[in-house]
Design an enzyme around this catalytic site. Structure first.
Site, PDB file in Angstrom:
ATOM      1  N   GLU A 111       5.306   8.316  88.031  1.00 54.65           N
ATOM      2  CA  GLU A 111       5.739   8.752  89.360  1.00 54.65           C
ATOM      3  C   GLU A 111       5.835   7.167  90.219  1.00 54.65           C
ATOM      4  O   GLU A 111       5.173   6.416  89.640  1.00 54.65           O
ATOM      5  CB  GLU A 111       4.811   9.665  89.879  1.00 54.65           C
ATOM      6  CG  GLU A 111       3.475   9.254  90.046  1.00 54.65           C
ATOM      7  CD  GLU A 111       3.090   8.447  91.477  1.00 54.65           C
ATOM      8  OE1 GLU A 111       4.212   8.462  92.256  1.00 54.65           O
ATOM      9  OE2 GLU A 111       1.675   8.093  91.484  1.00 54.65           O
ATOM     10  N   LYS A 112       6.736   7.260  91.081  1.00 56.51           N
ATOM     11  CA  LYS A 112       7.119   6.124  91.645  1.00 56.51           C
ATOM     12  C   LYS A 112       6.291   6.107  93.071  1.00 56.51           C
ATOM     13  O   LYS A 112       6.650   6.895  93.989  1.00 56.51           O
ATOM     14  CB  LYS A 112       8.479   5.730  92.021  1.00 56.51           C
ATOM     15  CG  LYS A 112       8.790   4.444  92.745  1.00 56.51           C
ATOM     16  CD  LYS A 112      10.092   4.217  93.202  1.00 56.51           C
ATOM     17  CE  LYS A 112      10.233   2.760  93.809  1.00 56.51           C
ATOM     18  NZ  LYS A 112       9.639   2.949  95.035  1.00 56.51           N
ATOM     19  N   THR A 113       5.112   5.565  93.112  1.00 56.16           N
ATOM     20  CA  THR A 113       4.130   5.500  94.026  1.00 56.16           C
ATOM     21  C   THR A 113       4.846   4.887  95.503  1.00 56.16           C
ATOM     22  O   THR A 113       5.062   3.938  95.280  1.00 56.16           O
ATOM     23  CB  THR A 113       2.795   5.045  93.717  1.00 56.16           C
ATOM     24  OG1 THR A 113       2.331   5.540  92.665  1.00 56.16           O
ATOM     25  CG2 THR A 113       1.941   5.435  94.789  1.00 56.16           C
ATOM     26  N   GLY A 137      10.004   8.947  93.887  1.00 54.68           N
ATOM     27  CA  GLY A 137      10.757   8.939  92.522  1.00 54.68           C
ATOM     28  C   GLY A 137      10.208   8.765  91.395  1.00 54.68           C
ATOM     29  O   GLY A 137       8.816   9.054  91.280  1.00 54.68           O
ATOM     30  N   ASN A 195       5.094   9.840  97.190  1.00 56.98           N
ATOM     31  CA  ASN A 195       5.736   9.492  96.031  1.00 56.98           C
ATOM     32  C   ASN A 195       7.517   9.613  96.586  1.00 56.98           C
ATOM     33  O   ASN A 195       7.844  10.401  96.958  1.00 56.98           O
ATOM     34  CB  ASN A 195       5.644  10.502  94.983  1.00 56.98           C
ATOM     35  CG  ASN A 195       6.685  10.729  93.937  1.00 56.98           C
ATOM     36  OD1 ASN A 195       7.867  11.345  94.106  1.00 56.98           O
ATOM     37  ND2 ASN A 195       6.590   9.692  92.978  1.00 56.98           N
TER      38      ASN A 195
END
Length: 404
Positions: free
Chosen positions: A61-63, A216, A214
């Site tokens: 996941e894009k944090t 993305g 998140n």
């Protein structure tokens, strides 16, 4: 999403001291440049669906946190650490009684420590179900370990080295002495990584239950070396409403009001605001006006902060207008962690990604083909069956511990 963007802990180093450390870091990485050495992703486009079938990628996941490198060094016999943000500023962590300790492996005294080590990760503020907040540093890469430059090695090897020689003894010492955790400036964990076809589970199970923000997904190539600057093998996917560009904000003219003395600028009314992009060599060019409402302007003014010249994160709405991304309180998301707005080349790539975007449904729909291609490259997984996993360990990906 729960959680919020944290503040960088510690004490910011003077420019003179930061210059010394930048030179040290450049030497460790065998670089001539002292600029920020972190890798940067490219925006996910439709053609990248084929790339995920062609090569091995890891998925995470894009944090929504603060990207920082962690520099482990020493001052004589003393262990010290600095966080390096994307402005290339250094923040001294052994401040106000806070102590971060990474003991060497196979040292029963836990007194020896790692130095000449550079780690890559994300600083996040996790919020549990009771509303308790924990500052964490999520590790997803290791550039240098005890003076050895790892950037030419593939990602799984870099992470494997970090886990074995840094994270394992770190976990052991704080498990043996749990009271010492209270002195840590932040908790340290690996950032979970999955195989690239675990997309439906990511969207339906993992993302809704994250303890932090998140925006993305990130796909990182397993077999490529670490690249300073833009890395074509790190792919960031965002839903359309999260695809954003960091512009430089420029306040324009305010409407005129009139009284008995004549016209005067009405600073309570909405001004014009121009969004500019970076063209290199300290040169900015106007790109588009910012579209915002009266209530947006009230929220901006409520900050009682300088607005002109700051970096602001914006997205394009369905009417092709650029609007600022909002914090939970409705105020703009300013990117004070960045020294410049996005370069024009990055801006055009993001716009291309928006125009050629892949939806969540399309990503999930591609899961079968990505999985089939992975299995075709790794027949040994079918023969061996699922790897054995001891209690308390993270899952493994293709024989290597999850890292991002």
């Amino acid at each position: 999403m729960p959680g919020s963007v944290p503040q960088i802990p510690g004490h910011k180093a003077s420019e003179e001291l930061a210059h010394t450390f930048r030179t040290e870091v450049a030497h460790l990485l065998e670089r001539n440049s002292t600029n920020f050495p972190g890798a940067q992703p490219v925006s996910f486009a439709r053609g990248h669906l084929r790339e995920l079938c062609r090569r091995d990628y890891f998925l995470c996941e894009k944090t929504d946190g603060i990207r920082c490198l962690l520099y482990c060094t020493n001052e004589g016999p003393r262990e010290i650490h600095y966080l390096i943000d994307r402005k290339n500023d250094y923040y001294f962590l052994e401040d106000r009684g806070q102590i971060l300790h990474f003991p060497m492996p196979d040292d029963p005294s836990y007194e020896s420590f790692h130095k000449d080590t550079i780690i890559d990760g994300e600083l996040v503020l996790d919020t549990d179900k009771n509303g308790n907040e924990t500052l964490r540093y999520l590790v997803f890469d290791c550039l240098v370990l005890d003076g050895e430059n790892l950037t030419k090695k593939p990602l799984d090897k870099r992470i494997g080295r970090f886990r074995q020689f840094v994270y394992k003894p770190f976990s052991e010492v704080y498990k043996k002495y749990p009271g010492e955790r209270e002195a840590l400036p932040f908790d340290v964990q690996f950032k979970d990584m999955d195989k690239p076809y675990a997309l439906e589970a990511m969207f339906k199970d993992k993302l809704p239950n994250l303890p932090h923000g998140n925006d993305g997904l990130v796909f990182t190539c397993k077999g490529t070396e670490y690249v300073t600057g833009t890395d074509e093998h790190i792919l960031k996917w965002k839903p359309a409403h999260e695809n954003s560009i960091d512009f430089k904000l420029t306040l324009g003219d305010f409407p005129l009001a009139h009284d008995e003395s004549g016209p005067y600028p009405d600073y309570d009314a909405k001004p014009t605001i121009t969004l500019s992009v970076f063209h290199g060599s300290n040169r900015y060019e106007p790109f588009t006006p910012l579209t915002f409402t009266g209530s947006d302007w009230v929220a901006m003014k409520s900050l009682n902060q300088q607005l002109d010249g700051r970096i602001i994160e914006c997205y394009r709405d369905n009417e092709m207008n650029w609007r600022f991304k909002k914090e939970e309180d409705g105020t703009p998301r300013f990117r004070d962690d960045k020294a410049t707005a996005n370069h024009i080349s990055t801006v055009m790539k993001v716009i291309e990604s928006i125009d050629d975007g892949v939806t969540m449904e399309e990503l999930i729909g591609a899961e079968g083909s990505i999985k089939a291609a992975w299995k075709a490259r790794h027949p040994e997984e079918m023969q061996q069956g699922p790897p054995q996993q001891q209690q308390g360990q993270r899952p493994v990906v293709n024989g290597h511990v999850n890292g991002r």
